[in-house]
Design a protein around this motif. Structure first.
Motif, PDB file in Angstrom:
ATOM      1  N   PHE A 131       8.311 -34.740  14.821  1.00  0.00           N
ATOM      2  CA  PHE A 131       8.199 -34.560  13.402  1.00  0.00           C
ATOM      3  C   PHE A 131       8.622 -35.373  12.494  1.00  0.00           C
ATOM      4  CE2 PHE A 131       8.395 -30.157  15.882  1.00  0.00           C
ATOM      5  CZ  PHE A 131       7.240 -29.811  15.448  1.00  0.00           C
ATOM      6  N   SER A 132       8.149 -35.530  11.329  1.00  0.00           N
ATOM      7  CA  SER A 132       8.939 -36.455  10.391  1.00  0.00           C
ATOM      8  C   SER A 132       9.928 -35.480   9.589  1.00  0.00           C
ATOM      9  CB  SER A 132       7.858 -36.716   9.103  1.00  0.00           C
ATOM     10  OG  SER A 132       6.799 -37.431   9.739  1.00  0.00           O
ATOM     11  N   ALA A 133       9.633 -34.221   9.583  1.00  0.00           N
ATOM     12  CA  ALA A 133      10.714 -33.370   8.892  1.00  0.00           C
ATOM     13  C   ALA A 133      12.031 -33.273   9.852  1.00  0.00           C
ATOM     14  CB  ALA A 133      10.128 -32.214   8.525  1.00  0.00           C
ATOM     15  N   PRO A 142      14.917 -28.123  -0.694  1.00  0.00           N
ATOM     16  CA  PRO A 142      14.303 -28.266   0.499  1.00  0.00           C
ATOM     17  C   PRO A 142      13.040 -27.110   0.870  1.00  0.00           C
ATOM     18  CG  PRO A 142      16.325 -27.339   1.026  1.00  0.00           C
ATOM     19  CD  PRO A 142      16.276 -27.464  -0.572  1.00  0.00           C
ATOM     20  N   SER A 143      12.322 -27.287   1.575  1.00  0.00           N
ATOM     21  CA  SER A 143      11.385 -26.381   2.136  1.00  0.00           C
ATOM     22  C   SER A 143      11.494 -26.103   3.749  1.00  0.00           C
ATOM     23  CB  SER A 143       9.933 -26.659   1.964  1.00  0.00           C
ATOM     24  OG  SER A 143       9.740 -27.259   0.584  1.00  0.00           O
ATOM     25  N   PHE A 144      11.259 -24.976   4.107  1.00  0.00           N
ATOM     26  CA  PHE A 144      11.462 -24.488   5.620  1.00  0.00           C
ATOM     27  C   PHE A 144      10.112 -24.142   6.006  1.00  0.00           C
ATOM     28  CE2 PHE A 144      15.488 -23.721   3.420  1.00  0.00           C
ATOM     29  CZ  PHE A 144      16.287 -24.372   4.401  1.00  0.00           C
ATOM     30  N   VAL A 145       9.933 -24.487   7.294  1.00  0.00           N
ATOM     31  CA  VAL A 145       8.551 -24.369   8.151  1.00  0.00           C
ATOM     32  C   VAL A 145       8.856 -23.460   9.259  1.00  0.00           C
ATOM     33  CG1 VAL A 145       6.412 -25.124   9.098  1.00  0.00           C
ATOM     34  CG2 VAL A 145       7.870 -26.424   7.199  1.00  0.00           C
ATOM     35  N   GLN A 166      12.218 -36.410   0.252  1.00  0.00           N
ATOM     36  CA  GLN A 166      11.718 -37.508   0.593  1.00  0.00           C
ATOM     37  C   GLN A 166      10.384 -37.534   1.537  1.00  0.00           C
ATOM     38  OE1 GLN A 166      14.829 -36.536   1.372  1.00  0.00           O
ATOM     39  NE2 GLN A 166      15.452 -37.399   3.398  1.00  0.00           N
ATOM     40  N   HIS A 167       9.893 -36.288   2.230  1.00  0.00           N
ATOM     41  CA  HIS A 167       8.788 -36.027   2.910  1.00  0.00           C
ATOM     42  C   HIS A 167       7.638 -35.957   2.306  1.00  0.00           C
ATOM     43  CE1 HIS A 167      12.089 -34.708   5.725  1.00  0.00           C
ATOM     44  NE2 HIS A 167      11.818 -35.821   6.230  1.00  0.00           N
ATOM     45  N   SER A 168       6.608 -36.834   2.478  1.00  0.00           N
ATOM     46  CA  SER A 168       5.418 -36.811   1.613  1.00  0.00           C
ATOM     47  C   SER A 168       4.504 -35.530   1.986  1.00  0.00           C
ATOM     48  CB  SER A 168       4.710 -38.063   1.820  1.00  0.00           C
ATOM     49  OG  SER A 168       4.369 -38.294   3.149  1.00  0.00           O
TER      50      SER A 168
END
Lengths: 197, 204
Positions: free
Chosen positions: A29-31, A164-167, A181-183
């Motif tokens: 993952f990028s995140a 931030p966001s959470f998934v 910074q995550h696009s």
């Protein structure tokens, strides 16, 4: 206690050795992968249509949880826009993703306001609200620092907060931490990976 | 002994382009004396040329500014001494959003202070500073904004910005809003600068 330290040291060593075996393991993952974190298990909030919601209600979908407030002029709308862009990039897969905007300012962000705000970025987005105490509890559960500032002469106040966001994956487990910074591309790709299981 | 005796005494007049004359008079005791007489025609020609080149430079700058923006340039200058506002823009807002943000560059030849702002789209306008500290976004209202002489003060996303509080309706991309910015310089002179702020869509 001493034994615990020894175990931890051994575990770290084992991990390092394992890491040496696979030279440069590809990042999944990028995140930030926060799979297995002991916090952020669930939430109990009301969506902007007045329906009580928790993680289980979205089983089969990846859930993106973003904390903010509608009187935030810059970071919140930009993050919402970024999430909307990610949805667009996902194409048909977007149907298996649910973005939730959780307000940290329940006093001003009524369900009526959230119902205008969240879907304006993407028709599927839901605004989520709890009372003051619920908001404090969910922020604590997801380690989100926020603080209402003193109102000015005109009554307007800002809310300091983290962005931030959470998934959650389609099985309802907390998996990823998305930072500023995550696009949109990275988010879309990560969501695709999660949806594949 | 007279050390200057080696310097020849001379006097005369030089004529060069445009009929300007330089009269010179070198005297061993008085030193050199120059007398510059500028032809009136030269002055006229020089002034015309200076004005023409200013016009050319201005039009190039304006065209350049227009190139850089999505819409017409938003530069507004009240009087010769008033602060210059450039690159002004606001981000579109969505329904349910009671606030908007406007960004710009402010330049002033003299020290001045932005003391008040009005807009045609919101109940009030405040200067807000923003900073990220340990992952926390902090926004604070400032009573005024200092604009030091000769410096561009940058109002940009993630930094100082103008908060449009109590929007009367959502800010629509492609439209523009009007600001009236009041500046007071060190001498107490008040200047009101009208600024047209184009509204940009998200993602720009």
């Amino acid at each position: 206690m001493k034994k615990l330290y020894q175990v931890i040291t051994l575990l770290i060593l084992a991990f390092l050795l394992a890491a040496c075996d696979k030279a440069d393991p590809p990042q999944k993952f990028s995140a930030v992968d926060i799979t297995g974190s002991p916090w952020g298990k669930d939430f109990h909030l009301t969506d902007h249509n007045g329906q009580a919601r928790s993680v289980a209600d979205f089983k089969g979908k990846a859930v993106v949880l973003f904390f903010g407030y509608t009187n935030c002029p810059d970071m919140c709308p930009m993050t919402m826009y970024k999430l909307a862009m990610a949805m667009e990039k996902l194409g048909k897969d977007a149907e298996r993703v649910q973005v939730l905007f959780v307000t940290l300012d329940p006093k001003r962000d009524t369900p009526k306001i959230l119902k205008q705000y969240a879907p304006a970025f993407h028709p599927s987005f839901l605004g989520m609200v709890g009372d003051e105490q619920t908001t404090q509890e969910i922020a604590k559960e997801f380690k989100i620092f926020y603080q209402h500032q003193k109102p000015g002469e005109n009554g307007f106040y800002t809310v300091d907060h983290m962005g931030p966001s959470f998934v959650f994956d389609p099985q309802g487990r907390l998996r990823l931490f998305i930072a500023d910074q995550h696009s949109a591309d990275m988010i879309a790709q990560d969501l695709r990976t999660l949806l594949k299981g | 002994m007279n050390g200057n005796s080696a310097v020849p005494q001379a006097a005369g007049e030089l004529v060069y382009g445009y009929g300007n004359r330089v009269a010179y008079d070198v005297d061993s005791s008085a030193g050199a004396r120059l007398d510059l007489r500028v032809n009136e025609n030269f002055l006229k020609i020089a002034t015309t040329m200076a004005v023409m080149s200013l016009v050319v430079v201005c039009s190039i700058l304006t065209a350049h500014a227009a190139d850089q923006k999505d819409t017409r340039p938003s530069t507004s200058i009240g009087t010769a001494h008033s602060p210059a506002i450039s690159h002004a823009w606001a981000r579109a807002t969505v329904p349910g959003q009671a606030v908007g943000a406007a960004y710009m560059k402010i330049y002033s030849a003299v020290d001045t202070t932005l003391t008040g702002i009005e807009s045609d789209v919101s109940r009030s306008v405040e200067v807000h500073s923003m900073r990220h500290q340990n992952g926390v976004m902090q926004m604070r209202a400032q009573k005024q904004l200092e604009v030091p002489a000769g410096q561009n003060v940058d109002l940009a996303p993630g930094g100082i910005h103008l908060m449009l509080l109590g929007l009367k309706k959502p800010l629509k991309a492609g439209e523009s809003l009007q600001l009236k910015m009041t500046f007071v310089d060190g001498a107490g002179n008040r200047t009101i600068v009208p600024v047209r702020v184009p509204i940009r869509p998200f993602g720009q």
